[in-house]
Design a protein around this motif. Structure first.
Motif, mmCIF file in Angstrom:
data_model
loop_
_atom_site.group_PDB
_atom_site.id
_atom_site.type_symbol
_atom_site.label_atom_id
_atom_site.label_comp_id
_atom_site.label_asym_id
_atom_site.label_seq_id
_atom_site.Cartn_x
_atom_site.Cartn_y
_atom_site.Cartn_z
ATOM 1 N N GLU A 45 0.832 -1.203 0.000
ATOM 2 C CA GLU A 45 0.000 0.000 0.000
ATOM 3 C C GLU A 45 0.866 1.252 0.000
ATOM 4 O OE1 GLU A 45 -2.340 0.813 3.473
ATOM 5 O OE2 GLU A 45 -0.718 0.316 4.877
ATOM 6 N N LEU A 46 0.323 2.291 -0.598
ATOM 7 C CA LEU A 46 1.009 3.574 -0.603
ATOM 8 C C LEU A 46 0.823 4.236 0.753
ATOM 9 C CD1 LEU A 46 2.507 5.861 -2.104
ATOM 10 C CD2 LEU A 46 0.267 6.692 -2.846
ATOM 11 N N VAL A 47 1.922 4.637 1.363
ATOM 12 C CA VAL A 47 1.898 5.304 2.659
ATOM 13 C C VAL A 47 1.907 6.817 2.489
ATOM 14 C CG1 VAL A 47 3.134 5.648 4.828
ATOM 15 C CG2 VAL A 47 3.075 3.379 3.759
ATOM 16 N N ALA A 48 2.824 7.296 1.664
ATOM 17 C CA ALA A 48 2.958 8.737 1.459
ATOM 18 C C ALA A 48 3.687 8.980 0.156
ATOM 19 C CB ALA A 48 3.726 9.389 2.612
ATOM 20 N N SER A 49 3.423 10.137 -0.448
ATOM 21 C CA SER A 49 4.124 10.518 -1.667
ATOM 22 C C SER A 49 4.356 12.013 -1.651
ATOM 23 C CB SER A 49 3.340 10.108 -2.907
ATOM 24 O OG SER A 49 2.102 10.801 -2.959
ATOM 25 N N ILE A 50 5.342 12.422 -2.435
ATOM 26 C CA ILE A 50 5.660 13.836 -2.527
ATOM 27 C C ILE A 50 6.099 14.130 -3.950
ATOM 28 C CG2 ILE A 50 8.023 13.434 -1.671
ATOM 29 C CD1 ILE A 50 7.772 16.219 -0.292
ATOM 30 N N ASN A 51 5.497 15.151 -4.569
ATOM 31 C CA ASN A 51 5.846 15.436 -5.958
ATOM 32 C C ASN A 51 7.058 16.356 -6.035
ATOM 33 O OD1 ASN A 51 4.886 18.030 -5.474
ATOM 34 N ND2 ASN A 51 2.997 17.759 -6.648
ATOM 35 N N THR A 52 7.464 16.686 -7.234
ATOM 36 C CA THR A 52 8.673 17.490 -7.399
ATOM 37 C C THR A 52 8.506 18.895 -6.844
ATOM 38 O OG1 THR A 52 7.956 18.033 -9.637
ATOM 39 C CG2 THR A 52 9.484 16.176 -9.402
ATOM 40 N N GLY A 53 7.264 19.330 -6.701
ATOM 41 C CA GLY A 53 7.013 20.640 -6.124
ATOM 42 C C GLY A 53 6.909 20.644 -4.618
ATOM 43 N N GLY A 54 7.002 19.457 -4.028
ATOM 44 C CA GLY A 54 6.963 19.352 -2.574
ATOM 45 C C GLY A 54 5.588 19.089 -1.985
ATOM 46 N N ARG A 55 4.609 18.868 -2.850
ATOM 47 C CA ARG A 55 3.268 18.577 -2.340
ATOM 48 C C ARG A 55 3.194 17.129 -1.880
ATOM 49 N NH1 ARG A 55 -2.561 19.900 -5.206
ATOM 50 N NH2 ARG A 55 -3.869 19.034 -3.545
ATOM 51 N N ALA A 56 2.733 16.951 -0.645
ATOM 52 C CA ALA A 56 2.707 15.625 -0.040
ATOM 53 C C ALA A 56 1.286 15.109 0.107
ATOM 54 C CB ALA A 56 3.380 15.664 1.326
ATOM 55 N N ASN A 57 1.168 13.802 0.015
ATOM 56 C CA ASN A 57 -0.099 13.124 0.277
ATOM 57 C C ASN A 57 0.160 11.927 1.182
ATOM 58 O OD1 ASN A 57 -2.315 14.372 -1.477
ATOM 59 N ND2 ASN A 57 -0.626 14.131 -2.916
ATOM 60 N N TYR A 58 -0.830 11.615 2.007
ATOM 61 C CA TYR A 58 -0.686 10.533 2.976
ATOM 62 C C TYR A 58 -1.919 9.650 2.979
ATOM 63 C CZ TYR A 58 2.882 13.672 4.845
ATOM 64 O OH TYR A 58 3.979 14.490 4.987
ATOM 65 N N THR A 59 -1.717 8.381 3.256
ATOM 66 C CA THR A 59 -2.857 7.536 3.518
ATOM 67 C C THR A 59 -3.440 7.921 4.882
ATOM 68 O OG1 THR A 59 -3.617 5.244 3.467
ATOM 69 C CG2 THR A 59 -1.581 5.678 4.661
ATOM 70 N N ASP A 60 -4.730 7.724 5.031
ATOM 71 C CA ASP A 60 -5.408 8.221 6.232
ATOM 72 C C ASP A 60 -4.808 7.690 7.530
ATOM 73 O OD1 ASP A 60 -8.797 8.343 4.845
ATOM 74 O OD2 ASP A 60 -7.124 9.750 4.753
ATOM 75 N N SER A 61 -4.366 6.458 7.518
ATOM 76 C CA SER A 61 -3.915 5.832 8.764
ATOM 77 C C SER A 61 -2.629 6.439 9.324
ATOM 78 C CB SER A 61 -3.727 4.335 8.571
ATOM 79 O OG SER A 61 -2.728 4.080 7.613
ATOM 80 N N VAL A 62 -1.910 7.220 8.522
ATOM 81 C CA VAL A 62 -0.649 7.793 9.009
ATOM 82 C C VAL A 62 -0.690 9.316 9.110
ATOM 83 C CG1 VAL A 62 0.592 5.851 7.976
ATOM 84 C CG2 VAL A 62 0.541 8.062 6.788
ATOM 85 N N LYS A 63 -1.778 9.907 8.701
ATOM 86 C CA LYS A 63 -1.878 11.370 8.761
ATOM 87 C C LYS A 63 -1.689 11.860 10.196
ATOM 88 C CE LYS A 63 -4.810 12.125 4.702
ATOM 89 N NZ LYS A 63 -6.154 12.519 4.206
ATOM 90 N N GLY A 64 -0.863 12.888 10.319
ATOM 91 C CA GLY A 64 -0.589 13.437 11.640
ATOM 92 C C GLY A 64 0.531 12.730 12.378
ATOM 93 N N ARG A 65 0.971 11.602 11.863
ATOM 94 C CA ARG A 65 2.049 10.848 12.516
ATOM 95 C C ARG A 65 3.301 10.761 11.646
ATOM 96 N NH1 ARG A 65 1.470 5.606 13.555
ATOM 97 N NH2 ARG A 65 0.003 5.194 11.853
ATOM 98 N N PHE A 66 3.129 10.638 10.333
ATOM 99 C CA PHE A 66 4.252 10.493 9.408
ATOM 100 C C PHE A 66 4.425 11.790 8.619
ATOM 101 C CE2 PHE A 66 4.094 5.579 8.666
ATOM 102 C CZ PHE A 66 4.087 5.388 10.033
ATOM 103 N N THR A 67 5.664 12.074 8.280
ATOM 104 C CA THR A 67 5.968 13.228 7.446
ATOM 105 C C THR A 67 6.944 12.819 6.358
ATOM 106 O OG1 THR A 67 5.685 14.747 9.320
ATOM 107 C CG2 THR A 67 6.862 15.580 7.387
ATOM 108 N N ILE A 68 6.575 13.076 5.116
ATOM 109 C CA ILE A 68 7.467 12.821 3.987
ATOM 110 C C ILE A 68 8.084 14.145 3.557
ATOM 111 C CG2 ILE A 68 5.649 13.051 2.240
ATOM 112 C CD1 ILE A 68 7.055 10.770 0.696
ATOM 113 N N SER A 69 9.353 14.095 3.193
ATOM 114 C CA SER A 69 10.030 15.307 2.736
ATOM 115 C C SER A 69 11.087 14.909 1.717
ATOM 116 C CB SER A 69 10.669 16.049 3.912
ATOM 117 O OG SER A 69 11.631 15.238 4.564
#
Length: 112
Positions: A45-69
């Protein structure tokens, strides 16, 4: 090896871990980078992604706990994982979307 991962390990519930994934400059600069995970007996499953512009997306179960950079000076994407739960236990994989490259996988185990 196109993507090199590091980090992971064993941590108690509520603890933190950080993952990193380094790519070549060309790969890193041209695609969305993501972190996936696969637990035993479950689909990847996808946990988190970040595009070349720095926009991040997270699966609901990790929002607020995980940070992608991502750090373009190091061609590296990071996943900071806080307040880890037992259900976060899985092998975590780095992905370079447009190139369809995968990292070798790193084990994250959350257990008391």
């Amino acid at each position: 090896v196109q993507l090199v991962e590091s980090g992971g390990g064993l941590v108690q519930p509520g603890g933190s871990l950080s993952l990193s994934c380094t790519a070549s400059r060309t790969v890193f600069a041209t695609t969305t980078m993501g972190w996936y995970r696969q637990a035993p007996g479950k689909q990847r499953e996808l946990v988190a992604s970040i595009n070349t512009g720095g926009r991040a997306n997270y699966t609901d179960s990790v929002k607020g706990r995980f940070t992608i950079s991502r750090d373009k000076s190091k061609n590296t994407v990071y996943l900071q994982m806080n307040n880890l739960k037992t259900e976060d236990t899985a092998v975590y994989y780095c992905n370079a979307r447009a190139w369809e490259y995968w990292g070798q996988g790193t084990q994250v185990t959350v257990s008391s």
